[in-house]
Design a protein around this motif. Structure first.
Motif, PDB file in Angstrom:
ATOM      1  N   PRO A   1      45.133  26.273  46.442  1.00  0.00           N
ATOM      2  CA  PRO A   1      45.399  25.868  45.062  1.00  0.00           C
ATOM      3  C   PRO A   1      45.775  27.031  44.146  1.00  0.00           C
ATOM      4  CG  PRO A   1      43.046  25.899  45.475  1.00  0.00           C
ATOM      5  CD  PRO A   1      43.711  26.159  46.794  1.00  0.00           C
ATOM      6  N   VAL A   2      46.626  26.733  43.179  1.00  0.00           N
ATOM      7  CA  VAL A   2      46.982  27.710  42.149  1.00  0.00           C
ATOM      8  C   VAL A   2      45.831  27.838  41.152  1.00  0.00           C
ATOM      9  CG1 VAL A   2      48.604  28.235  40.283  1.00  0.00           C
ATOM     10  CG2 VAL A   2      49.435  27.247  42.399  1.00  0.00           C
ATOM     11  N   VAL A   3      45.111  26.745  40.925  1.00  0.00           N
ATOM     12  CA  VAL A   3      43.940  26.741  40.040  1.00  0.00           C
ATOM     13  C   VAL A   3      42.691  26.852  40.913  1.00  0.00           C
ATOM     14  CG1 VAL A   3      42.620  25.402  38.370  1.00  0.00           C
ATOM     15  CG2 VAL A   3      45.119  25.364  38.299  1.00  0.00           C
ATOM     16  N   GLN A   4      41.866  27.851  40.606  1.00  0.00           N
ATOM     17  CA  GLN A   4      40.672  28.106  41.412  1.00  0.00           C
ATOM     18  C   GLN A   4      39.433  28.095  40.526  1.00  0.00           C
ATOM     19  OE1 GLN A   4      41.421  31.936  43.172  1.00  0.00           O
ATOM     20  NE2 GLN A   4      43.187  31.214  44.311  1.00  0.00           N
ATOM     21  N   PRO A   5      38.295  27.667  41.068  1.00  0.00           N
ATOM     22  CA  PRO A   5      37.057  27.711  40.288  1.00  0.00           C
ATOM     23  C   PRO A   5      36.604  29.156  40.073  1.00  0.00           C
ATOM     24  CG  PRO A   5      36.615  26.933  42.509  1.00  0.00           C
ATOM     25  CD  PRO A   5      38.101  27.072  42.383  1.00  0.00           C
ATOM     26  N   ALA A   6      36.135  29.428  38.891  1.00  0.00           N
ATOM     27  CA  ALA A   6      35.700  30.789  38.550  1.00  0.00           C
ATOM     28  C   ALA A   6      34.503  31.227  39.382  1.00  0.00           C
ATOM     29  CB  ALA A   6      35.357  30.866  37.067  1.00  0.00           C
ATOM     30  N   ASP A   7      33.746  30.277  39.911  1.00  0.00           N
ATOM     31  CA  ASP A   7      32.573  30.623  40.723  1.00  0.00           C
ATOM     32  C   ASP A   7      32.945  31.537  41.889  1.00  0.00           C
ATOM     33  OD1 ASP A   7      31.060  29.065  39.048  1.00  0.00           O
ATOM     34  OD2 ASP A   7      30.994  27.333  40.405  1.00  0.00           O
ATOM     35  N   LEU A   8      34.113  31.313  42.494  1.00  0.00           N
ATOM     36  CA  LEU A   8      34.557  32.171  43.589  1.00  0.00           C
ATOM     37  C   LEU A   8      34.764  33.606  43.110  1.00  0.00           C
ATOM     38  CD1 LEU A   8      37.186  29.850  45.347  1.00  0.00           C
ATOM     39  CD2 LEU A   8      34.814  30.271  46.026  1.00  0.00           C
ATOM     40  N   TRP A   9      35.332  33.747  41.926  1.00  0.00           N
ATOM     41  CA  TRP A   9      35.601  35.059  41.362  1.00  0.00           C
ATOM     42  C   TRP A   9      34.319  35.729  40.881  1.00  0.00           C
ATOM     43  CZ3 TRP A   9      40.393  37.444  41.243  1.00  0.00           C
ATOM     44  CH2 TRP A   9      41.419  36.678  41.769  1.00  0.00           C
ATOM     45  N   LYS A  10      33.390  34.945  40.388  1.00  0.00           N
ATOM     46  CA  LYS A  10      32.092  35.491  39.959  1.00  0.00           C
ATOM     47  C   LYS A  10      31.316  35.993  41.170  1.00  0.00           C
ATOM     48  CE  LYS A  10      31.839  32.644  35.820  1.00  0.00           C
ATOM     49  NZ  LYS A  10      31.237  31.479  35.152  1.00  0.00           N
ATOM     50  N   GLU A  11      31.371  35.233  42.264  1.00  0.00           N
ATOM     51  CA  GLU A  11      30.667  35.614  43.482  1.00  0.00           C
ATOM     52  C   GLU A  11      31.199  36.938  44.042  1.00  0.00           C
ATOM     53  OE1 GLU A  11      29.763  33.843  47.956  1.00  0.00           O
ATOM     54  OE2 GLU A  11      30.757  32.574  46.457  1.00  0.00           O
ATOM     55  N   SER A  12      32.506  37.146  43.973  1.00  0.00           N
ATOM     56  CA  SER A  12      33.094  38.382  44.499  1.00  0.00           C
ATOM     57  C   SER A  12      32.888  39.569  43.553  1.00  0.00           C
ATOM     58  CB  SER A  12      34.590  38.202  44.753  1.00  0.00           C
ATOM     59  OG  SER A  12      35.302  38.162  43.535  1.00  0.00           O
ATOM     60  N   GLY A  13      32.530  39.276  42.307  1.00  0.00           N
ATOM     61  CA  GLY A  13      32.342  40.333  41.321  1.00  0.00           C
ATOM     62  C   GLY A  13      33.600  40.681  40.548  1.00  0.00           C
ATOM     63  N   ARG A  14      34.707  40.068  40.890  1.00  0.00           N
ATOM     64  CA  ARG A  14      35.967  40.401  40.215  1.00  0.00           C
ATOM     65  C   ARG A  14      36.166  39.623  38.921  1.00  0.00           C
ATOM     66  NH1 ARG A  14      40.998  41.488  43.936  1.00  0.00           N
ATOM     67  NH2 ARG A  14      40.956  39.268  44.312  1.00  0.00           N
ATOM     68  N   TRP A  15      35.327  38.644  38.639  1.00  0.00           N
ATOM     69  CA  TRP A  15      35.409  37.896  37.382  1.00  0.00           C
ATOM     70  C   TRP A  15      35.263  38.855  36.200  1.00  0.00           C
ATOM     71  CZ3 TRP A  15      36.802  33.322  35.533  1.00  0.00           C
ATOM     72  CH2 TRP A  15      36.328  32.905  34.293  1.00  0.00           C
ATOM     73  N   LEU A  16      34.368  39.814  36.328  1.00  0.00           N
ATOM     74  CA  LEU A  16      34.141  40.787  35.252  1.00  0.00           C
ATOM     75  C   LEU A  16      35.008  42.035  35.402  1.00  0.00           C
ATOM     76  CD1 LEU A  16      30.262  40.490  35.003  1.00  0.00           C
ATOM     77  CD2 LEU A  16      31.976  39.435  33.525  1.00  0.00           C
ATOM     78  N   GLU A  17      35.454  42.334  36.625  1.00  0.00           N
ATOM     79  CA  GLU A  17      36.277  43.523  36.862  1.00  0.00           C
ATOM     80  C   GLU A  17      37.680  43.388  36.283  1.00  0.00           C
ATOM     81  OE1 GLU A  17      36.614  44.761  40.917  1.00  0.00           O
ATOM     82  OE2 GLU A  17      34.454  44.832  41.183  1.00  0.00           O
ATOM     83  N   ILE A  18      38.265  42.215  36.435  1.00  0.00           N
ATOM     84  CA  ILE A  18      39.641  42.006  35.994  1.00  0.00           C
ATOM     85  C   ILE A  18      39.621  41.534  34.555  1.00  0.00           C
ATOM     86  CG2 ILE A  18      41.772  40.733  36.402  1.00  0.00           C
ATOM     87  CD1 ILE A  18      40.877  40.535  39.355  1.00  0.00           C
ATOM     88  N   ASP A  19      40.380  42.204  33.730  1.00  0.00           N
ATOM     89  CA  ASP A  19      40.346  41.924  32.301  1.00  0.00           C
ATOM     90  C   ASP A  19      41.384  40.876  31.925  1.00  0.00           C
ATOM     91  OD1 ASP A  19      39.342  42.282  29.709  1.00  0.00           O
ATOM     92  OD2 ASP A  19      40.732  43.908  29.276  1.00  0.00           O
ATOM     93  N   ALA A  20      42.269  41.209  31.040  1.00  0.00           N
ATOM     94  CA  ALA A  20      43.217  40.258  30.456  1.00  0.00           C
ATOM     95  C   ALA A  20      44.306  39.804  31.421  1.00  0.00           C
ATOM     96  CB  ALA A  20      43.855  40.876  29.212  1.00  0.00           C
ATOM     97  N   GLU A  21      44.487  40.487  32.549  1.00  0.00           N
ATOM     98  CA  GLU A  21      45.529  40.094  33.495  1.00  0.00           C
ATOM     99  C   GLU A  21      45.237  38.738  34.140  1.00  0.00           C
ATOM    100  OE1 GLU A  21      44.070  43.240  33.825  1.00  0.00           O
ATOM    101  OE2 GLU A  21      45.678  44.240  32.712  1.00  0.00           O
ATOM    102  N   MET A  22      43.936  38.353  34.155  1.00  0.00           N
ATOM    103  CA  MET A  22      43.550  37.081  34.755  1.00  0.00           C
ATOM    104  C   MET A  22      43.544  35.997  33.674  1.00  0.00           C
ATOM    105  SD  MET A  22      40.090  35.829  36.749  1.00  0.00           S
ATOM    106  CE  MET A  22      39.909  37.355  37.600  1.00  0.00           C
ATOM    107  N   SER A  23      44.244  34.910  33.950  1.00  0.00           N
ATOM    108  CA  SER A  23      44.279  33.792  33.008  1.00  0.00           C
ATOM    109  C   SER A  23      43.123  32.848  33.311  1.00  0.00           C
ATOM    110  CB  SER A  23      45.606  33.042  33.117  1.00  0.00           C
ATOM    111  OG  SER A  23      46.648  33.890  32.709  1.00  0.00           O
ATOM    112  N   ARG A  24      42.224  32.733  32.361  1.00  0.00           N
ATOM    113  CA  ARG A  24      41.022  31.919  32.496  1.00  0.00           C
ATOM    114  C   ARG A  24      41.103  30.740  31.542  1.00  0.00           C
ATOM    115  NH1 ARG A  24      37.130  36.633  33.714  1.00  0.00           N
ATOM    116  NH2 ARG A  24      38.574  38.355  33.597  1.00  0.00           N
ATOM    117  N   PHE A  25      40.516  29.649  31.939  1.00  0.00           N
ATOM    118  CA  PHE A  25      40.446  28.482  31.072  1.00  0.00           C
ATOM    119  C   PHE A  25      39.309  27.595  31.550  1.00  0.00           C
ATOM    120  CE2 PHE A  25      43.146  27.321  34.577  1.00  0.00           C
ATOM    121  CZ  PHE A  25      42.859  25.987  34.841  1.00  0.00           C
ATOM    122  N   GLN A  26      39.030  26.560  30.792  1.00  0.00           N
ATOM    123  CA  GLN A  26      38.010  25.595  31.180  1.00  0.00           C
ATOM    124  C   GLN A  26      38.663  24.242  31.408  1.00  0.00           C
ATOM    125  OE1 GLN A  26      34.965  25.672  28.143  1.00  0.00           O
ATOM    126  NE2 GLN A  26      33.850  27.279  29.237  1.00  0.00           N
TER     127      GLN A  26
END
Length: 159
Positions: free
Chosen positions: A72-97
């Motif tokens: 999928p092009v849209v992924q749950p943030a939980d995967l990114w939080k688990e890897s630790g990259r949710w906080l590592e990657i700044d504005a380059e990552m497009s986040r939404f709810q």
């Protein structure tokens, strides 16, 4: 197809936003049109070229035992939080709810997604090795997209 019937048109002048020679040539030849900074429409000739490249990639990957999947092009943030990259990657990552308030991400890469998929599917070392690949659009919100199709925001990528 005759050039006179082709949807796109060639350009005599190079558009001012095109700095790189390859970008200039793609615009002038009628392969692409820029929609926004780093975002392009691939016109008939470019799309035909991309499809031919995809056919070659698929043939070569299948010849060595690769299996194509689509993630999928849209992924749950939980995967990114688990890897630790949710906080590592700044504005380059497009986040939404989503409508239920769950944090989601527009895929800029699929490492998190494939790691989750593999851990759910592979149960024994006897299932290894596996060669899986995908041809997918990704979104990278680079601070300043440049260099024509080399540093774009929407990427046609294969992994």
């Amino acid at each position: 197809m005759k050039m006179s019937q082709l949807f796109s048109q060639t350009l005599r002048e190079t558009p001012s936003e095109a700095e790189v020679v390859s970008h200039q040539l793609l615009l002038r030849a009628g392969y692409v049109r820029q929609v926004a900074s780093g975002v392009f429409s691939y016109l008939t000739l470019a799309l035909r070229t991309l499809k031919k490249i995809e056919i070659i990639l698929r043939e070569e990957m299948e010849a060595i035992g690769g299996q194509e999947i689509l993630m999928p092009v849209v992924q749950p943030a939980d995967l990114w939080k688990e890897s630790g990259r949710w906080l590592e990657i700044d504005a380059e990552m497009s986040r939404f709810q989503d409508r239920n308030g769950r944090d989601m991400v527009l895929a800029m890469t699929h490492e998190e997604c494939i790691a989750d998929l593999v851990r759910k599917e592979i149960r024994s070392y006897r299932q290894l090795p596996q060669l899986i690949y995908h041809l997918q659009i990704k979104w990278r919100d680079d601070p300043r997209p440049r260099a024509g199709l080399i540093r774009v925001r929407e990427v046609h990528d294969e992994r």
